[in-house]
Design a protein around this motif. Structure first.
Motif, short mmCIF file in Angstrom:
data_model
loop_
_atom_site.label_atom_id
_atom_site.label_comp_id
_atom_site.label_asym_id
_atom_site.label_seq_id
_atom_site.Cartn_x
_atom_site.Cartn_y
_atom_site.Cartn_z
N SER A 156 0.84 -1.20 0.00
CA SER A 156 0.00 0.00 0.00
C SER A 156 0.87 1.24 0.00
O SER A 156 1.69 1.45 0.88
N GLY A 190 0.91 15.77 5.52
CA GLY A 190 1.08 15.48 6.95
C GLY A 190 0.42 14.17 7.37
O GLY A 190 1.09 13.26 7.87
N PRO A 191 -0.90 14.03 7.16
CA PRO A 191 -1.56 12.79 7.55
C PRO A 191 -0.98 11.58 6.82
O PRO A 191 -0.85 10.50 7.42
N THR A 194 2.30 10.57 8.46
CA THR A 194 2.05 9.96 9.77
C THR A 194 1.61 8.52 9.63
O THR A 194 1.99 7.66 10.42
N ASN A 195 0.79 8.24 8.61
CA ASN A 195 0.33 6.87 8.42
C ASN A 195 1.45 5.92 7.99
O ASN A 195 1.39 4.74 8.29
N VAL A 197 4.67 6.45 9.00
CA VAL A 197 5.46 6.32 10.23
C VAL A 197 4.78 5.36 11.20
O VAL A 197 5.42 4.53 11.84
N GLY A 198 3.44 5.46 11.29
CA GLY A 198 2.69 4.58 12.19
C GLY A 198 2.57 3.16 11.67
O GLY A 198 2.05 2.29 12.36
N HIS A 200 0.75 2.11 9.13
CA HIS A 200 -0.57 1.75 8.62
C HIS A 200 -0.55 1.56 7.11
O HIS A 200 -1.35 0.82 6.57
N ILE A 201 0.36 2.25 6.43
CA ILE A 201 0.62 1.96 5.02
C ILE A 201 2.14 1.80 4.84
O ILE A 201 2.91 2.15 5.73
N GLN A 214 11.21 13.24 9.56
CA GLN A 214 11.02 11.83 9.89
C GLN A 214 12.15 10.98 9.32
O GLN A 214 12.57 9.99 9.92
N LEU B 140 0.24 8.34 16.62
CA LEU B 140 0.75 7.46 15.55
C LEU B 140 0.03 6.13 15.52
O LEU B 140 -0.06 5.48 14.49
N LYS B 141 -0.47 5.69 16.70
CA LYS B 141 -1.09 4.36 16.77
C LYS B 141 -2.44 4.32 16.09
O LYS B 141 -2.95 3.25 15.78
N GLY B 143 -4.63 4.23 13.25
CA GLY B 143 -4.69 4.01 11.81
C GLY B 143 -6.09 4.33 11.31
O GLY B 143 -6.97 4.68 12.10
N PRO B 144 -6.30 4.20 9.99
CA PRO B 144 -7.62 4.51 9.43
C PRO B 144 -8.77 3.76 10.13
O PRO B 144 -9.80 4.36 10.43
N LEU B 321 4.49 15.89 14.85
CA LEU B 321 4.20 15.12 13.64
C LEU B 321 3.85 16.01 12.45
O LEU B 321 3.67 15.53 11.34
N GLY B 322 3.72 17.32 12.70
CA GLY B 322 3.32 18.21 11.61
C GLY B 322 1.88 17.99 11.20
O GLY B 322 1.52 18.23 10.07
N LEU B 323 1.05 17.52 12.15
CA LEU B 323 -0.35 17.27 11.83
C LEU B 323 -1.23 18.38 12.38
O LEU B 323 -1.41 18.49 13.58
N PRO B 324 -1.80 19.22 11.51
CA PRO B 324 -2.69 20.27 12.00
C PRO B 324 -4.08 19.71 12.32
O PRO B 324 -4.52 18.76 11.68
N PRO B 345 9.79 14.61 15.05
CA PRO B 345 9.90 13.89 16.32
C PRO B 345 10.97 14.48 17.25
O PRO B 345 10.87 14.33 18.46
N ILE B 456 -6.67 -0.52 2.11
CA ILE B 456 -5.39 -1.08 2.56
C ILE B 456 -5.49 -2.59 2.72
O ILE B 456 -4.60 -3.33 2.31
#
Lengths: 324, 499
Positions: A156, A190-191, A194-195, A197-198, A200-201, A214, B140-141, B143-144, B321-324, B345, B456
């Motif tokens: 993915s 950004g999102p 993060t996915n 890094v986490g 999820h993909i 990162q 981070l944990k 996911g979708p 994380l740069g997530l707004p 980080p 996914i």
């Protein structure tokens, strides 16, 4: 005889006045505030470039340069707005490669990326970087292609949006390497980062700004950048073109005016922008934003638009990602 | 002891004349623009962004952050006084806050909102000092699949928060989901439900729908009523919150702080969910839930605290994380990068002065907001004495300006008017717009994450129950749904028996 002389004299006077008016126009420009139309919402990197430029243009030329965000339809709203604006130099467009890509992506686009605008100046170029989660166990592009062939649809790869440069880079890479993976679209870099890094993909083609921290922290593995040359911010990361000759996805950001804007105004703006972009302070800021400065003559930007337009008009229909 | 060192470092950064001045300037400016309906922090921060290029990084961020939370507070003021919510978080504040204002307790509501925000801000700052690294990894944990489950839980909570018939609330949530679907689909880039209107291709803006449904409709309904019964009454009553008000709201403030601190860390829906969840839980825990919607002070204290705590902890994903979490924090992100600070980080280790300085500044900024706003309460409350025939055209005008400023699109102003009429119909049908608005906010996010999760896994629905976070949240949503439906069914039977 006398009458003729008078006529010639009159003609000369009119011509002289006309000429004067023309150069006076450029000398006096701008006489009132200038609108800088931005095709994205406030806060994005293109918006930031526009605000940086606007502030410096205002300081240099002495009239306000007001940034106006007209986000909508992936930029088309702003592109059409400027294409139809009065070509007097008081409505300018700060655009990215979406200007050249959208006509191939959307069925109804009411502007022509080449004919509707007078290119003013190229400001920056930027690379996309292919990053993967370390857990994928891939260290280089060769390994990545091998994993892609082996995993197929189970791999993915995200993008900052459907039809974005990241998505198109992936499409181009898949067609060049005869691979096929699952595309997961996110809303913004950004999102998407993060996915990855986490975990999820698996990976992502994305602009440098959200990815570089990162990568430096070791949370992401950078495999390659999409520009023909390596990126200044990531000197150790090879270009895709080093193993796949000819591979090139270069994002660019530039300033445009509506077609028919007096050349004197365009040239004055071009010279000012070139000077601004050469300022060391602005250079640092642009590099921090993930860009490389590339200011040049108006014709350079025109060439960039033409080449991009032709290229995506060929690739996008092949990949079947046209939208309406 | 590291905690104290960090906070001390932060304090030492903020406690310079320049930084304090910019902090005050930001908070003041934010309050002012927040009070103007529709003119939000986004426009203000965007306009002031170039001004900050020349400032030192920490100072610039302190000022912009001040605008951000100042505007959130100012937005609550408008929500309470005029029932005009311009931010998702002030939708629920408008419900009971405005009801309190109608009862002549506008001052109490405004005071509790300020004090609750301050307490929440202080606790959230400590919470961040203690747990920031852990909070960053929590984001981070998710996911979708987990995001989807969180939002499903939030939507069921939306039914709880509605007053009256749960069936009507469910219908409103579903209507909200449908409105949320309008616009370009993220996965396929196709425009949906836009009926060929280019103004609808990017969806309906939250400000448009909320100003229309809640604000404009209220004005229409008010004009219909005879002068004496209008929602903004000329009685003033108590201006300051008294001991009884504190006694009734301190628990709500603490619970709101807890909920907001946790949800604020989750990017995307987190910040919007905080206020709604706090409201629902106050209503669930109340001895007499029927007071809610009629001016329950907990209904102001809980969401306002949650909202402020979330605004603060949202800085963790933003900086690490740069997530707004929304449009205004996206602008903060832009301001950061232009200062050469790339969120990542290592930001806590590399730039402790910036990270802790901003956190400390939020705390100082909250004190300033209290000091600034408590005296203003008297002024705001007096504004309610302005005859309505003079006030409402002004409100409508500011609404129109604010909505237009979103994307310079006149169609947005027309849409607001249409939603105003629709909201009037909902008032007549006794349907509460709050669940609709939450459905509207969460619907598109939920669908995107639902589809991402399935894309996914290539269509494997198992992902929703095999991931621990997702499974837990969905189970909790199910329990909430059962507790909601059982009394309704029972009551339905009782009514049937009585007949």
């Amino acid at each position: 005889m006398k009458r003729n002389t008078l006529r010639i004299l009159a003609g000369a006077v009119i011509a002289a006045v006309g000429l004067n008016a023309h150069s006076a126009f450029a000398a006096d420009y701008p006489e009132k505030p200038v609108r800088l139309i931005v095709p994205t919402a406030a806060g994005g990197s293109l918006d930031t470039i526009a605000r940086l430029l606007g502030q410096r243009l205002e300081a240099t030329l002495g009239k306000p340069f007001v940034v106006e965000n007209r986000a909508g339809a992936n930029g088309n709203t702003a592109f059409e707005f400027v294409a139809k604006a009065k070509p007097d130099g008081y409505t300018l467009l700060v655009a990215s490669d979406a200007l050249a890509i959208n006509p191939s992506l959307y069925q109804n686009v009411n502007y022509d990326p080449v004919k509707s605008y007078a290119p003013v100046a190229l400001v920056t170029t930027a690379a996309q970087v292919l990053v993967v989660n370390p857990a994928l166990g891939v260290k280089d592009l060769k390994g990545f292609t091998a994993v892609a062939k082996q995993k197929g649809k189970a791999l993915s790869i995200g993008s900052p949006g459907s039809g974005s440069a990241g998505h198109l880079s992936a499409v181009l890479y898949q067609s060049e390497t005869k691979t096929e993976w699952t595309h997961v679209a996110f809303k913004g870099g950004g999102p998407a980062v993060t996915n990855v890094v986490g975990g999820h993909i698996d990976g992502l083609f994305v602009t440098l700004a959200p990815a570089v921290p990162q990568i430096k922290a070791g949370k992401l593995v950078a495999l390659a950048v999409t520009t023909p040359k390596r990126a200044v911010a990531l000197p150790d990361v090879p270009a895709v073109g080093e193993s796949l000759p000819g591979f090139d996805v270069t994002n660019w950001q530039g300033v445009f005016a509506p077609a028919g804007t007096p050349a004197a105004v365009v040239n004055k703006l071009n010279a000012t922008i070139q000077k601004i972009v050469a300022e060391p302070e602005i250079q640092t800021k642009l590099v921090d934003l993930g860009f490389e400065t590339a200011a040049g003559a108006p014709a350079e930007l025109g060439k960039q638009v033409q080449e991009n337009f032709a290229k995506w008009a060929k690739i996008i229909p092949q990949a079947n990602i046209t939208v309406d | 002891m590291e905690l104290l060192q960090n906070l001390a470092l932060g304090m030492s950064v903020v406690m310079t004349v320049d930084n304090l001045m910019y902090c005050f300037f930001g908070a003041l400016l934010g309050t002012v623009v927040g009070v103007l309906p529709g003119v939000g922090p986004v426009v203000t921060i965007a306009l002031l962004l170039p001004m900050t290029f020349g400032l030192p990084a920490v100072t610039a961020i302190i000022m912009l952050a001040g605008i951000y939370y100042g505007a959130q507070y100012g937005g609550s003021t408008t929500a309470i006084l005029m029932k005009l919510p311009g931010e998702p978080s002030s939708v629920v504040t408008a419900i009971d806050g405005h009801a309190m204002a109608q009862k002549g307790q506008a001052g109490v509501a405004l005071g509790i909102a300020a004090i609750g925000s301050f307490i929440a801000g202080s606790i959230a700052a400590l919470f961040m000092a203690l747990f920031s690294p852990a909070l960053a990894s929590l984001a981070l944990k998710f996911g979708p699949a987990d995001n989807f489950a969180l939002m499903a839980f939030g939507l069921i909570g939306a039914v709880v928060l509605a007053r009256g018939d749960p069936l009507k609330a469910i219908a409103m949530v579903l209507t909200g989901l449908a409105f949320g679907l309008v616009g370009t689909d993220v996965s396929s880039n196709q425009a949906r439900l836009s009926f060929g209107f280019s103004s609808l291709a990017d969806g309906i803006s939250f400000v448009v729908i909320s100003m229309g449904l809640v604000g404009v409709s209220e004005i229409i309904a008010n004009l219909e009523r005879p002068e004496g019964e209008r929602s903004i009454q000329h009685r003033i009553g108590k201006v300051w919150p008294d001991r009884a008000a504190f006694a009734a709201s301190w628990r709500a403030i603490l619970r709101g702080t807890g909920i907001g601190s946790l949800l604020g860390v989750l990017p995307g829906a987190g910040a919007a969910l905080a206020a709604f969840t706090a409201y629902s839980s106050e209503k669930k825990l109340a001895k007499d839930p029927s007071r809610f919607g009629r001016g329950a002070i907990e209904g102001v204290a809980g969401p306002e605290s949650a909202n402020n705590a979330a605004a603060q902890t949202a800085l963790v994903p933003l900086l690490t994380l740069g997530l707004p979490s929304g449009a205004s924090t996206a602008l903060l992100l832009g301001a950061l990068t232009i200062q050469g600070i790339v969120p990542g980080p290592q930001i806590m280790d590399d730039m402790p002065d910036l990270f802790w300085g901003v956190i400390a500044s939020m705390w100082i900024g909250n004190i300033m907001l209290v000091v600034l706003n408590l005296p203003l309460i008297g002024l705001w409350v007096r504004m309610m004495r302005i005859p309505y025939r003079l006030l409402y055209p002004a409100i409508l005008l500011f609404c129109a300006i604010g909505v237009f400023s979103l994307s310079s699109n006149p169609a947005d102003v027309f849409l607001t008017a249409i939603f105003g009429l629709l909201g009037y119909v909902f008032i007549k049908l006794d349907c509460d717009p709050a669940p609709l608005l939450l459905g509207f906010i969460l619907g598109p996010l939920m669908e995107e994450d639902f589809r991402r999760a399935l894309i996914i896994t290539q269509g494997d629905f198992g992902v929703f129950v095999t991931r621990p976070i997702s499974a837990t949240l969905l189970a909790a949503a199910l329990v909430l749904l059962i507790t909601l439906l059982v009394p309704a069914i029972r009551r339905g039977r009782e009514v049937a028996f009585q007949e």
